[in-house]
Design an enzyme around this catalytic site. Structure first.
Site, PDB file in Angstrom:
ATOM      1  CG  HIS A 106      -6.924   2.154   2.416  1.00 45.79           C
ATOM      2  ND1 HIS A 106      -5.741   2.054   1.717  1.00 45.79           N
ATOM      3  CD2 HIS A 106      -7.518   0.949   2.321  1.00 45.79           C
ATOM      4  CE1 HIS A 106      -5.643   0.834   1.204  1.00 45.79           C
ATOM      5  NE2 HIS A 106      -6.706   0.144   1.566  1.00 45.79           N
ATOM      6  CG  HIS A 111      -1.760  -1.242   1.280  1.00 48.89           C
ATOM      7  ND1 HIS A 111      -1.470  -2.278   2.137  1.00 48.89           N
ATOM      8  CD2 HIS A 111      -2.830  -1.641   0.560  1.00 48.89           C
ATOM      9  CE1 HIS A 111      -2.334  -3.252   1.954  1.00 48.89           C
ATOM     10  NE2 HIS A 111      -3.167  -2.909   0.999  1.00 48.89           N
ATOM     11  CB  THR A 152      -4.787   1.971  -6.692  1.00 51.44           C
ATOM     12  OG1 THR A 152      -4.633   1.329  -5.422  1.00 51.44           O
ATOM     13  CG2 THR A 152      -3.602   2.857  -6.979  1.00 51.44           C
ATOM     14  CD  GLU A 174      -3.660   3.276  -2.882  1.00 48.99           C
ATOM     15  OE1 GLU A 174      -4.109   2.117  -2.915  1.00 48.99           O
ATOM     16  OE2 GLU A 174      -3.858   4.102  -3.791  1.00 48.99           O
TER      17      GLU A 174
HETATM   18 FE1  SF4 Z   1      -3.269  -2.627  -5.369  1.00 47.83          FE
HETATM   19 FE2  SF4 Z   1      -3.937  -2.580  -7.950  1.00 47.83          FE
HETATM   20 FE3  SF4 Z   1      -1.376  -2.713  -7.232  1.00 47.83          FE
HETATM   21 FE4  SF4 Z   1      -2.992  -4.792  -6.917  1.00 47.83          FE
HETATM   22  S1  SF4 Z   1      -2.361  -3.871  -8.888  1.00 47.83           S
HETATM   23  S2  SF4 Z   1      -1.530  -4.002  -5.402  1.00 47.83           S
HETATM   24  S3  SF4 Z   1      -4.923  -3.806  -6.341  1.00 47.83           S
HETATM   25  S4  SF4 Z   1      -2.769  -1.014  -6.852  1.00 47.83           S
END
Ligand code: SF4
Length: 307
Positions: free
Chosen positions: A129, A79, A167, A131
């Site tokens: 969160h 994250h 994301t 992230e």
């Molecule tokens: Fe997170 Fe998307 Fe990266 Fe997977 S691809 S770790 S869901 S940001």
């Protein structure tokens, strides 16, 4: 015993994404190369099974770097972390192995670029969160968190404004929030390509149709997994009852009463074997798959563990 559904309809893509696979591999490599224990700041990915498995193999998960002995190895989770956490690790002489997903790193770079040119950055995401905490930390004085449409309607900013997103958000909900911001701030700048990652987008797209064709949707994922929770919300918005389950043991027999088709998916941090276990526990007459995309993305490991 729970009544068996006639059909399990699997959404595809589902389960692990490239960022999660990379993060788990990084911890495995660190353990193989440096021996146990390897400290990991926060859960490496938001999944109880993954964390328990790595714990058994010698990973020690900590919430704060103060719990990591000076000079030890610490892995930063998928994250991402704020610059303040990186500085703290440097101050404690920790050997850092960074498992931040490259798609999260991209958002950090955008935050620095936008704030660096004098923009106020509206970060669309969920307070608390990990992230979001990491991205906010790139430019804390120039970033405002926008969590929903209501906040998008009322947030006040100086003239230069741009937006970024977490994301793992709902694609539809985020589009609504950005729409409100664009209407209010016509010069709103944004990322060149979507911040919501391919894995989040693909899993939501696949589940949309599956949810419409199912009487019940089960999403495999942990409660703190943002992309998994968004999948439950998506199914519910489609009018199908949905539950988030960590594993087959969470399925309640009464959920299956009168259910002919169970739609099944798994968040990006949930291991594929959990899907097999849930299918086995449901004992359906047939298993079908609805695939909307094929994923072949792989991220390279950081040089610190590549040898
Ligand atoms: Fe997170 Fe998307 Fe990266 Fe997977 S691809 S770790 S869901 S940001």
């Amino acid at each position: 015993m729970a009544p068996a559904p006639h059909t399990v309809l699997l959404a595809a893509p589902r389960s692990f994404c490239a960022g999660v696979e990379r993060a788990i591999e990084i911890v495995e490599h660190a353990l193989a190369q440096r021996g146990r224990p390897v400290y990991v700041r926060k859960q490496i990915v938001h999944n109880a099974r993954v964390v328990a498995d790595l714990e058994r193999r010698g990973a020690v998960f900590v919430d704060e770097l103060t719990h990591v002995p000076r000079g030890a190895t610490v892995v930063f989770s998928a994250h991402g972390v704020s610059p303040a956490v990186r500085a703290e690790a440097g101050g404690r002489h920790l050997h850092v192995v960074d498992a931040t997903c490259p798609l999260v790193t991209k958002v950090h770079a955008e935050a620095r670029r936008f704030a660096g040119r004098g923009d106020t950055v509206l970060l669309i995401g969920h307070a608390g969160h990990e992230e979001v905490e990491g991205t906010l930390g790139e430019a804390p004085d120039d970033t405002i968190l926008v969590e929903n449409v209501e906040q998008a309607r009322t947030v006040t900013v100086p003239e230069r404004v741009s937006y970024l997103t977490q994301t793992t958000l709902s694609v539809d909900e985020t589009a609504r929030i950005v729409g409100v911001l664009r209407a209010r701030f016509p010069k709103l700048a944004g990322p060149a390509s979507d911040d919501i990652c391919y894995a989040t987008t693909n899993r939501q797209q696949a589940l949309s149709t599956v949810a419409e064709r199912s009487d019940l949707v089960l999403v495999i994922g942990s409660a703190n997994s943002s992309n998994s929770v968004r999948l439950v919300e998506l199914a519910e918005r489609a009018g199908t009852p949905a539950h988030l389950i960590d594993d087959a043991g969470d399925i309640r027999p009464e959920w299956l009463d009168g259910v002919r088709t169970v739609g099944l998916t798994a968040g990006a941090s949930a291991p594929p074997e959990l899907v097999d276990e849930v299918v086995a526990a449901l004992r359906p007459v047939r298993v079908l798959e609805h695939r909307t995309a094929t994923e072949d993305i792989r991220f390279t490991l950081p040089s610190s563990v590549r040898s």
